[in-house]
Scaffold this active site. Sequence first.
Site, PDB file in Angstrom:
ATOM      1  N   GLY A  40      32.556  26.405  34.658  1.00  0.00           N
ATOM      2  CA  GLY A  40      31.209  25.846  34.722  1.00  0.00           C
ATOM      3  C   GLY A  40      31.208  24.408  35.220  1.00  0.00           C
ATOM      4  CB  THR A  41      33.330  21.491  34.375  1.00  0.00           C
ATOM      5  OG1 THR A  41      33.081  21.652  32.978  1.00  0.00           O
ATOM      6  CG2 THR A  41      33.383  20.012  34.713  1.00  0.00           C
ATOM      7  CG  ASN A  79      25.191  22.917  25.893  1.00  0.00           C
ATOM      8  OD1 ASN A  79      24.316  22.530  26.679  1.00  0.00           O
ATOM      9  ND2 ASN A  79      26.032  22.098  25.327  1.00  0.00           N
ATOM     10  CB  SER A 121      31.613  29.179  32.468  1.00  0.00           C
ATOM     11  OG  SER A 121      32.872  29.004  31.887  1.00  0.00           O
ATOM     12  CG  HIS A 171      35.225  29.624  28.518  1.00  0.00           C
ATOM     13  ND1 HIS A 171      34.947  28.982  27.340  1.00  0.00           N
ATOM     14  CD2 HIS A 171      34.893  28.747  29.501  1.00  0.00           C
ATOM     15  CE1 HIS A 171      34.485  27.758  27.605  1.00  0.00           C
ATOM     16  NE2 HIS A 171      34.450  27.603  28.908  1.00  0.00           N
ATOM     17  CB  THR A 227      46.513  30.533  45.587  1.00  0.00           C
ATOM     18  OG1 THR A 227      47.230  30.052  46.716  1.00  0.00           O
ATOM     19  CG2 THR A 227      46.844  31.987  45.341  1.00  0.00           C
ATOM     20  CB  CYS A 248      32.006  18.879  25.928  1.00  0.00           C
ATOM     21  SG  CYS A 248      32.266  20.456  26.698  1.00  0.00           S
TER      22      CYS A 248
HETATM   23  N1  PLP Z   1      27.422  23.915  31.163  1.00  0.00           N
HETATM   24  C1  PLP Z   1      27.092  24.329  29.931  1.00  0.00           C
HETATM   25  C2  PLP Z   1      25.647  24.526  29.586  1.00  0.00           C
HETATM   26  C3  PLP Z   1      28.082  24.574  28.980  1.00  0.00           C
HETATM   27  O1  PLP Z   1      27.743  24.981  27.745  1.00  0.00           O
HETATM   28  C4  PLP Z   1      29.441  24.375  29.340  1.00  0.00           C
HETATM   29  C5  PLP Z   1      30.524  24.565  28.334  1.00  0.00           C
HETATM   30  O2  PLP Z   1      30.373  24.227  27.167  1.00  0.00           O
HETATM   31  C6  PLP Z   1      29.731  23.964  30.653  1.00  0.00           C
HETATM   32  C7  PLP Z   1      28.702  23.742  31.535  1.00  0.00           C
HETATM   33  C8  PLP Z   1      31.154  23.770  31.105  1.00  0.00           C
HETATM   34  O3  PLP Z   1      31.748  25.004  31.391  1.00  0.00           O
HETATM   35  P1  PLP Z   1      33.344  25.147  31.471  1.00  0.00           P
HETATM   36  O4  PLP Z   1      33.855  25.016  30.074  1.00  0.00           O
HETATM   37  O5  PLP Z   1      33.576  26.510  32.050  1.00  0.00           O
HETATM   38  O6  PLP Z   1      33.830  24.071  32.388  1.00  0.00           O
END
Ligand code: PLP
Length: 392
Positions: free
Chosen positions: A80-81, A158, A206, A208, A244, A332
Amino acid sequence: MSATSAMTDNAMIYLDHSATTPVEPRVFEAMEPYLTANFGNPSSIYRAGQDVRRAVEQARERIAALLKAEPKEIIFTSGGTESDNTAIKGLALKKGGGHVVTTSIEHPAVLNVVKWLEKNGFTATYVPVGSDGVVDPDEVRKALRPDTLVVSVMHANNEVGTIQPIEEIASIAKEAGVPFHTDAVQTAGKLPLNVEEMGIDLLSLSGHKFYGPKGIGVLYTAKGVRLEPCVHGGHQEWGKRGGTENVPGIVGLGKAAEIAMSEMEADDNRLRGLRDRLETGLAERISDVDFNGHRESRLSSVANVCVKYVEGEAMLLRLDYHGIAASSGSACTSGSLEPSHVLLAMGIPAEIAHSSLRFSLGKDNTEEDIDKVLDLLPAIVEKLRAMSAFPR
Ligand code: PLP
Protein backbone atom coordinates in the site's frame (compact mmCIF):
# COMPACT_ATOMS: atom_id res chain seq x y z
CA MET A 1 -11.32 -23.93 14.51
CA SER A 2 -11.71 -21.61 11.55
CA ALA A 3 -9.60 -21.73 8.41
CA THR A 4 -7.31 -18.88 9.39
CA SER A 5 -6.92 -19.73 13.05
CA ALA A 6 -4.89 -22.68 11.81
CA MET A 7 -2.32 -20.04 10.82
CA THR A 8 -2.39 -17.98 14.01
CA ASP A 9 -1.44 -18.69 17.59
CA ASN A 10 -4.49 -20.58 18.82
CA ALA A 11 -4.14 -19.16 22.32
CA MET A 12 -4.35 -15.62 20.98
CA ILE A 13 -7.58 -13.78 20.28
CA TYR A 14 -6.54 -11.62 17.37
CA LEU A 15 -8.63 -8.47 16.99
CA ASP A 16 -6.25 -6.34 14.93
CA HIS A 17 -7.10 -7.28 11.35
CA SER A 18 -6.87 -3.66 10.15
CA ALA A 19 -3.15 -3.81 11.02
CA THR A 20 -2.61 -7.09 9.20
CA THR A 21 -4.24 -10.45 8.56
CA PRO A 22 -2.89 -13.99 8.66
CA VAL A 23 -2.18 -15.63 5.31
CA GLU A 24 -5.16 -17.85 4.43
CA PRO A 25 -4.19 -21.54 4.15
CA ARG A 26 -5.55 -21.60 0.56
CA VAL A 27 -3.37 -18.59 -0.25
CA PHE A 28 -0.31 -20.22 1.29
CA GLU A 29 -0.98 -23.40 -0.68
CA ALA A 30 -1.17 -21.42 -3.92
CA MET A 31 2.09 -19.61 -3.13
CA GLU A 32 4.18 -22.54 -1.98
CA PRO A 33 5.23 -23.94 -5.40
CA TYR A 34 6.51 -20.47 -6.36
CA LEU A 35 8.78 -20.42 -3.31
CA THR A 36 10.21 -23.83 -4.18
CA ALA A 37 9.96 -25.69 -7.50
CA ASN A 38 8.63 -22.86 -9.68
CA PHE A 39 11.37 -20.37 -9.03
CA GLY A 40 11.95 -19.20 -12.60
CA ASN A 41 12.17 -15.54 -13.53
CA PRO A 42 8.96 -14.57 -15.35
CA SER A 43 11.06 -12.57 -17.85
CA SER A 44 13.00 -15.68 -18.94
CA ILE A 45 11.98 -17.10 -22.28
CA TYR A 46 12.50 -20.80 -21.45
CA ARG A 47 9.62 -22.88 -20.16
CA ALA A 48 10.37 -22.52 -16.43
CA GLY A 49 10.14 -18.75 -16.85
CA GLN A 50 7.05 -18.79 -19.03
CA ASP A 51 5.14 -21.08 -16.64
CA VAL A 52 5.80 -18.52 -13.91
CA ARG A 53 4.79 -15.67 -16.25
CA ARG A 54 1.42 -17.39 -16.75
CA ALA A 55 0.91 -17.53 -12.97
CA VAL A 56 1.71 -13.81 -12.66
CA GLU A 57 -0.73 -12.95 -15.45
CA GLN A 58 -3.44 -15.13 -13.91
CA ALA A 59 -3.02 -13.22 -10.65
CA ARG A 60 -3.24 -9.94 -12.56
CA GLU A 61 -6.52 -11.11 -14.09
CA ARG A 62 -7.87 -12.00 -10.65
CA ILE A 63 -7.03 -8.56 -9.26
CA ALA A 64 -8.54 -6.95 -12.35
CA ALA A 65 -11.72 -8.97 -11.75
CA LEU A 66 -11.84 -7.80 -8.11
CA LEU A 67 -11.69 -4.16 -9.23
CA LYS A 68 -13.66 -4.60 -12.50
CA ALA A 69 -10.63 -3.29 -14.33
CA GLU A 70 -8.51 -4.42 -17.28
CA PRO A 71 -5.43 -6.58 -16.48
CA LYS A 72 -3.20 -3.98 -18.22
CA GLU A 73 -4.31 -1.42 -15.64
CA ILE A 74 -2.88 -3.46 -12.73
CA ILE A 75 0.68 -2.63 -11.61
CA PHE A 76 2.19 -4.83 -8.90
CA THR A 77 4.05 -2.97 -6.15
CA SER A 78 5.55 -3.82 -2.76
CA GLY A 79 2.37 -2.81 -0.90
CA GLY A 80 0.00 0.00 0.00
CA THR A 81 2.75 2.45 0.88
CA GLU A 82 4.51 2.11 -2.46
CA SER A 83 1.21 2.30 -4.33
CA ASP A 84 0.27 5.55 -2.56
CA ASN A 85 3.76 6.98 -3.23
CA THR A 86 3.65 5.99 -6.90
CA ALA A 87 0.18 7.42 -7.47
CA ILE A 88 0.77 10.82 -5.89
CA LYS A 89 4.47 11.38 -6.56
CA GLY A 90 4.09 9.79 -9.98
CA LEU A 91 1.49 12.41 -11.01
CA ALA A 92 3.31 15.24 -9.25
CA LEU A 93 6.68 14.49 -10.81
CA LYS A 94 5.10 14.17 -14.26
CA LYS A 95 3.63 17.68 -13.86
CA GLY A 96 6.71 19.15 -12.19
CA GLY A 97 4.68 21.48 -9.94
CA GLY A 98 1.17 22.21 -8.71
CA HIS A 99 -1.32 21.55 -5.95
CA VAL A 100 -2.56 18.39 -4.21
CA VAL A 101 -5.96 17.95 -2.54
CA THR A 102 -6.13 15.32 0.18
CA THR A 103 -7.75 14.96 3.62
CA SER A 104 -6.58 15.37 7.18
CA ILE A 105 -7.34 11.71 8.04
CA GLU A 106 -5.28 9.87 5.42
CA HIS A 107 -2.81 7.15 6.35
CA PRO A 108 0.81 8.35 6.73
CA ALA A 109 1.52 6.60 3.40
CA VAL A 110 -0.43 9.47 1.79
CA LEU A 111 0.06 12.29 4.32
CA ASN A 112 3.85 12.00 4.41
CA VAL A 113 4.07 11.87 0.61
CA VAL A 114 2.07 15.10 0.40
CA LYS A 115 4.22 16.70 3.13
CA TRP A 116 7.35 15.70 1.18
CA LEU A 117 5.91 17.29 -1.95
CA GLU A 118 5.23 20.48 0.02
CA LYS A 119 8.89 20.58 1.05
CA ASN A 120 9.79 20.28 -2.60
CA GLY A 121 7.84 23.18 -4.03
CA PHE A 122 4.33 21.75 -4.37
CA THR A 123 1.32 23.05 -2.43
CA ALA A 124 -1.47 21.11 -0.72
CA THR A 125 -4.89 21.45 0.86
CA TYR A 126 -5.91 19.02 3.63
CA VAL A 127 -9.70 18.88 3.54
CA PRO A 128 -11.19 18.58 7.05
CA VAL A 129 -13.71 15.94 8.19
CA GLY A 130 -16.83 16.12 10.34
CA SER A 131 -17.15 14.58 13.80
CA ASP A 132 -18.17 11.29 12.13
CA GLY A 133 -14.95 11.26 10.08
CA VAL A 134 -16.73 11.91 6.78
CA VAL A 135 -15.24 14.20 4.13
CA ASP A 136 -17.76 16.69 2.74
CA PRO A 137 -17.52 16.56 -1.09
CA ASP A 138 -18.28 20.29 -1.21
CA GLU A 139 -15.10 20.95 0.77
CA VAL A 140 -13.18 19.02 -1.89
CA ARG A 141 -14.84 21.15 -4.58
CA LYS A 142 -13.84 24.33 -2.71
CA ALA A 143 -10.24 23.12 -2.37
CA LEU A 144 -9.75 22.62 -6.12
CA ARG A 145 -7.51 25.10 -7.95
CA PRO A 146 -6.56 25.47 -11.60
CA ASP A 147 -3.17 23.89 -10.82
CA THR A 148 -4.56 20.93 -8.78
CA LEU A 149 -2.81 17.81 -10.05
CA VAL A 150 -4.54 15.09 -7.99
CA VAL A 151 -7.37 14.57 -5.52
CA SER A 152 -6.51 11.75 -3.09
CA VAL A 153 -9.18 10.60 -0.64
CA MET A 154 -9.05 7.24 1.12
CA HIS A 155 -11.97 4.82 0.63
CA ALA A 156 -12.27 3.78 4.29
CA ASN A 157 -10.27 5.03 7.22
CA ASN A 158 -7.96 2.52 8.90
CA GLU A 159 -8.63 3.75 12.45
CA VAL A 160 -12.37 4.40 12.63
CA GLY A 161 -13.57 2.55 9.52
CA THR A 162 -15.61 5.46 8.13
CA ILE A 163 -16.32 4.98 4.42
CA GLN A 164 -16.00 8.13 2.32
CA PRO A 165 -18.42 9.22 -0.44
CA ILE A 166 -15.71 8.64 -3.03
CA GLU A 167 -18.05 8.35 -6.04
CA GLU A 168 -19.26 11.90 -5.41
CA ILE A 169 -15.73 13.16 -4.80
CA ALA A 170 -14.47 11.37 -7.94
CA SER A 171 -17.13 13.03 -10.07
CA ILE A 172 -16.19 16.46 -8.70
CA ALA A 173 -12.54 15.76 -9.60
CA LYS A 174 -13.57 14.53 -13.05
CA GLU A 175 -15.60 17.69 -13.76
CA ALA A 176 -12.45 19.68 -12.97
CA GLY A 177 -10.31 17.39 -15.14
CA VAL A 178 -8.21 16.27 -12.15
CA PRO A 179 -7.21 12.60 -11.66
CA PHE A 180 -8.77 10.94 -8.60
CA HIS A 181 -6.73 8.57 -6.41
CA THR A 182 -8.14 6.49 -3.58
CA ASP A 183 -6.26 4.53 -0.94
CA ALA A 184 -8.47 1.43 -0.81
CA VAL A 185 -6.06 -0.55 1.38
CA GLN A 186 -8.78 -1.04 4.01
CA THR A 187 -11.61 -1.85 1.59
CA ALA A 188 -10.12 -4.00 -1.18
CA GLY A 189 -11.34 -7.54 -0.64
CA LYS A 190 -13.90 -6.32 1.91
CA LEU A 191 -16.25 -4.12 -0.13
CA PRO A 192 -17.33 -4.43 -3.75
CA LEU A 193 -15.24 -2.17 -5.98
CA ASN A 194 -15.89 -1.09 -9.55
CA VAL A 195 -13.27 1.43 -10.61
CA GLU A 196 -15.07 2.53 -13.75
CA GLU A 197 -18.50 3.02 -12.16
CA MET A 198 -16.90 4.72 -9.15
CA GLY A 199 -14.86 7.11 -11.33
CA ILE A 200 -11.51 6.05 -9.86
CA ASP A 201 -8.35 6.82 -11.87
CA LEU A 202 -5.82 5.40 -9.39
CA LEU A 203 -6.39 2.91 -6.56
CA SER A 204 -3.97 1.47 -3.99
CA LEU A 205 -4.43 -1.91 -2.35
CA SER A 206 -2.30 -4.18 -0.19
CA GLY A 207 -2.21 -7.98 0.07
CA HIS A 208 -1.68 -8.35 3.80
CA LYS A 209 -4.94 -6.58 4.68
CA PHE A 210 -7.09 -9.29 3.13
CA TYR A 211 -5.40 -12.60 3.94
CA GLY A 212 -2.65 -12.32 1.34
CA PRO A 213 1.06 -12.03 2.11
CA LYS A 214 2.95 -8.93 3.23
CA GLY A 215 5.12 -6.97 0.82
CA ILE A 216 2.79 -7.13 -2.17
CA GLY A 217 0.28 -4.58 -3.40
CA VAL A 218 -1.26 -3.07 -6.48
CA LEU A 219 -1.65 0.32 -8.01
CA TYR A 220 -4.59 0.33 -10.38
CA THR A 221 -3.85 2.95 -13.04
CA ALA A 222 -6.68 3.69 -15.45
CA LYS A 223 -5.85 3.69 -19.17
CA GLY A 224 -4.55 7.08 -20.21
CA VAL A 225 -3.29 8.17 -16.74
CA ARG A 226 0.39 8.99 -17.09
CA LEU A 227 2.74 8.60 -14.13
CA GLU A 228 6.44 9.06 -13.56
CA PRO A 229 7.64 5.68 -12.16
CA CYS A 230 8.89 5.76 -8.57
CA VAL A 231 10.99 2.60 -8.89
CA HIS A 232 13.21 2.88 -11.96
CA GLY A 233 14.84 -0.29 -13.21
CA GLY A 234 14.06 -3.02 -15.73
CA HIS A 235 11.18 -3.21 -18.16
CA GLN A 236 8.88 -5.06 -15.69
CA GLU A 237 5.26 -3.88 -15.34
CA TRP A 238 5.53 -2.15 -18.76
CA GLY A 239 8.38 -0.01 -17.45
CA LYS A 240 6.08 1.46 -14.79
CA ARG A 241 7.74 -0.37 -11.88
CA GLY A 242 11.15 -1.92 -12.27
CA GLY A 243 12.40 -5.00 -10.42
CA THR A 244 11.97 -8.77 -10.71
CA GLU A 245 8.41 -9.57 -9.76
CA ASN A 246 7.65 -10.88 -6.25
CA VAL A 247 6.11 -13.98 -7.80
CA PRO A 248 4.99 -15.85 -4.62
CA GLY A 249 3.50 -12.59 -3.33
CA ILE A 250 1.71 -11.88 -6.61
CA VAL A 251 0.30 -15.43 -6.80
CA GLY A 252 -0.83 -15.17 -3.16
CA LEU A 253 -2.45 -11.81 -3.77
CA GLY A 254 -4.31 -13.20 -6.78
CA LYS A 255 -5.60 -16.13 -4.74
CA ALA A 256 -6.64 -13.80 -1.89
CA ALA A 257 -8.58 -11.70 -4.43
CA GLU A 258 -10.31 -14.77 -5.83
CA ILE A 259 -11.34 -15.93 -2.34
CA ALA A 260 -12.48 -12.43 -1.38
CA MET A 261 -14.74 -12.20 -4.39
CA SER A 262 -16.66 -15.31 -3.43
CA GLU A 263 -16.69 -14.81 0.36
CA MET A 264 -16.88 -11.02 0.75
CA GLU A 265 -20.61 -10.71 1.29
CA ALA A 266 -20.93 -13.56 3.79
CA ASP A 267 -17.87 -12.32 5.74
CA ASP A 268 -19.25 -8.78 5.78
CA ASN A 269 -22.58 -9.88 7.27
CA ARG A 270 -20.98 -12.14 9.86
CA LEU A 271 -18.46 -9.50 10.96
CA ARG A 272 -21.19 -6.86 11.28
CA GLY A 273 -23.02 -9.18 13.70
CA LEU A 274 -19.87 -9.71 15.78
CA ARG A 275 -18.96 -6.02 15.73
CA ASP A 276 -22.47 -5.04 16.88
CA ARG A 277 -22.34 -7.65 19.65
CA LEU A 278 -19.05 -6.13 20.82
CA GLU A 279 -20.24 -2.52 20.70
CA THR A 280 -23.57 -3.26 22.39
CA GLY A 281 -21.82 -5.25 25.10
CA LEU A 282 -19.22 -2.53 25.75
CA ALA A 283 -21.90 0.17 25.95
CA GLU A 284 -23.89 -1.95 28.45
CA ARG A 285 -20.97 -2.91 30.66
CA ILE A 286 -18.69 0.14 30.73
CA SER A 287 -19.72 3.70 31.59
CA ASP A 288 -18.45 6.76 29.72
CA VAL A 289 -17.65 5.14 26.40
CA ASP A 290 -17.92 6.93 23.04
CA PHE A 291 -17.91 5.09 19.74
CA ASN A 292 -16.00 6.77 16.93
CA GLY A 293 -16.74 6.88 13.22
CA HIS A 294 -19.92 7.18 11.18
CA ARG A 295 -22.57 4.81 12.57
CA GLU A 296 -23.77 3.46 9.21
CA SER A 297 -21.19 4.32 6.58
CA ARG A 298 -18.29 2.31 7.97
CA LEU A 299 -16.50 -1.00 7.71
CA SER A 300 -18.31 -3.91 9.32
CA SER A 301 -15.04 -5.10 10.85
CA VAL A 302 -14.04 -2.07 12.92
CA ALA A 303 -15.10 -0.89 16.38
CA ASN A 304 -13.24 2.19 17.61
CA VAL A 305 -14.13 3.24 21.12
CA CYS A 306 -12.93 5.89 23.57
CA VAL A 307 -13.05 4.58 27.13
CA LYS A 308 -12.83 7.88 28.96
CA TYR A 309 -10.35 8.44 31.82
CA VAL A 310 -8.18 5.45 30.82
CA GLU A 311 -5.05 5.36 28.63
CA GLY A 312 -5.61 3.26 25.50
CA GLU A 313 -2.09 1.82 25.83
CA ALA A 314 -2.74 0.69 29.41
CA MET A 315 -5.86 -1.20 28.33
CA LEU A 316 -3.95 -2.76 25.42
CA LEU A 317 -1.19 -4.07 27.66
CA ARG A 318 -3.70 -5.67 30.03
CA LEU A 319 -5.65 -7.18 27.15
CA ASP A 320 -2.38 -8.52 25.77
CA TYR A 321 -1.65 -10.12 29.14
CA HIS A 322 -4.91 -12.04 28.67
CA GLY A 323 -3.97 -13.04 25.11
CA ILE A 324 -6.07 -10.45 23.30
CA ALA A 325 -4.43 -8.40 20.54
CA ALA A 326 -6.04 -5.06 19.65
CA SER A 327 -4.77 -1.58 18.81
CA SER A 328 -5.00 1.93 20.14
CA GLY A 329 -4.57 3.55 16.74
CA SER A 330 -3.17 2.57 13.38
CA ALA A 331 -0.32 0.05 13.48
CA CYS A 332 2.03 2.58 12.01
CA THR A 333 1.35 5.22 14.65
CA SER A 334 1.10 2.98 17.71
CA GLY A 335 4.33 3.22 19.63
CA SER A 336 4.14 6.98 19.49
CA LEU A 337 2.51 8.80 22.37
CA GLU A 338 0.84 11.32 20.08
CA PRO A 339 -2.93 10.99 20.05
CA SER A 340 -4.36 9.79 16.76
CA HIS A 341 -4.39 12.49 14.06
CA VAL A 342 -7.65 10.96 12.80
CA LEU A 343 -9.48 11.37 16.11
CA LEU A 344 -8.09 14.89 16.54
CA ALA A 345 -9.28 15.78 13.02
CA MET A 346 -12.74 14.56 14.03
CA GLY A 347 -12.72 17.15 16.83
CA ILE A 348 -12.13 14.70 19.68
CA PRO A 349 -10.13 16.40 22.47
CA ALA A 350 -6.58 15.05 22.92
CA GLU A 351 -7.24 13.62 26.41
CA ILE A 352 -10.21 11.61 25.11
CA ALA A 353 -8.35 10.57 21.94
CA HIS A 354 -5.68 9.07 24.23
CA SER A 355 -8.32 6.68 25.58
CA SER A 356 -9.14 5.04 22.26
CA LEU A 357 -9.10 1.35 21.42
CA ARG A 358 -9.57 -0.18 17.99
CA PHE A 359 -10.89 -3.70 17.64
CA SER A 360 -10.78 -4.93 14.05
CA LEU A 361 -12.36 -8.28 13.39
CA GLY A 362 -11.65 -10.94 10.80
CA LYS A 363 -12.48 -14.34 9.38
CA ASP A 364 -11.03 -16.21 12.37
CA ASN A 365 -13.09 -14.44 15.07
CA THR A 366 -16.02 -16.06 16.85
CA GLU A 367 -18.75 -15.00 19.29
CA GLU A 368 -16.65 -16.58 22.04
CA ASP A 369 -13.80 -14.19 21.22
CA ILE A 370 -16.11 -11.21 21.56
CA ASP A 371 -17.58 -12.52 24.80
CA LYS A 372 -14.08 -12.96 26.23
CA VAL A 373 -13.39 -9.25 25.62
CA LEU A 374 -16.74 -8.36 27.15
CA ASP A 375 -15.90 -10.44 30.21
CA LEU A 376 -12.41 -9.01 30.68
CA LEU A 377 -12.46 -5.38 29.61
CA PRO A 378 -14.96 -3.98 32.16
CA ALA A 379 -12.82 -5.22 35.06
CA ILE A 380 -9.64 -3.91 33.42
CA VAL A 381 -11.25 -0.50 32.96
CA GLU A 382 -12.54 -0.44 36.52
CA LYS A 383 -9.06 -1.16 37.92
CA LEU A 384 -7.34 1.36 35.67
CA ARG A 385 -9.89 4.05 36.44
CA ALA A 386 -9.44 3.47 40.16
CA MET A 387 -5.74 4.28 39.88
CA SER A 388 -5.99 6.81 37.07
CA ALA A 389 -4.70 10.33 37.34
CA PHE A 390 -6.75 11.22 34.26
CA PRO A 391 -8.64 14.51 34.73
CA ARG A 392 -12.40 13.98 35.16
N1 PLP B 1 -3.06 2.86 3.64
C1 PLP B 1 -3.85 2.43 4.63
C2 PLP B 1 -5.23 3.00 4.76
C3 PLP B 1 -3.40 1.48 5.54
O1 PLP B 1 -4.20 1.06 6.54
C4 PLP B 1 -2.08 0.96 5.38
C5 PLP B 1 -1.54 -0.02 6.37
O2 PLP B 1 -1.79 0.07 7.56
C6 PLP B 1 -1.30 1.42 4.31
C7 PLP B 1 -1.82 2.37 3.46
C8 PLP B 1 0.08 0.88 4.07
O3 PLP B 1 0.02 -0.37 3.46
P1 PLP B 1 1.29 -1.36 3.48
O4 PLP B 1 1.42 -1.85 4.88
O5 PLP B 1 0.94 -2.45 2.51
O6 PLP B 1 2.47 -0.56 3.01
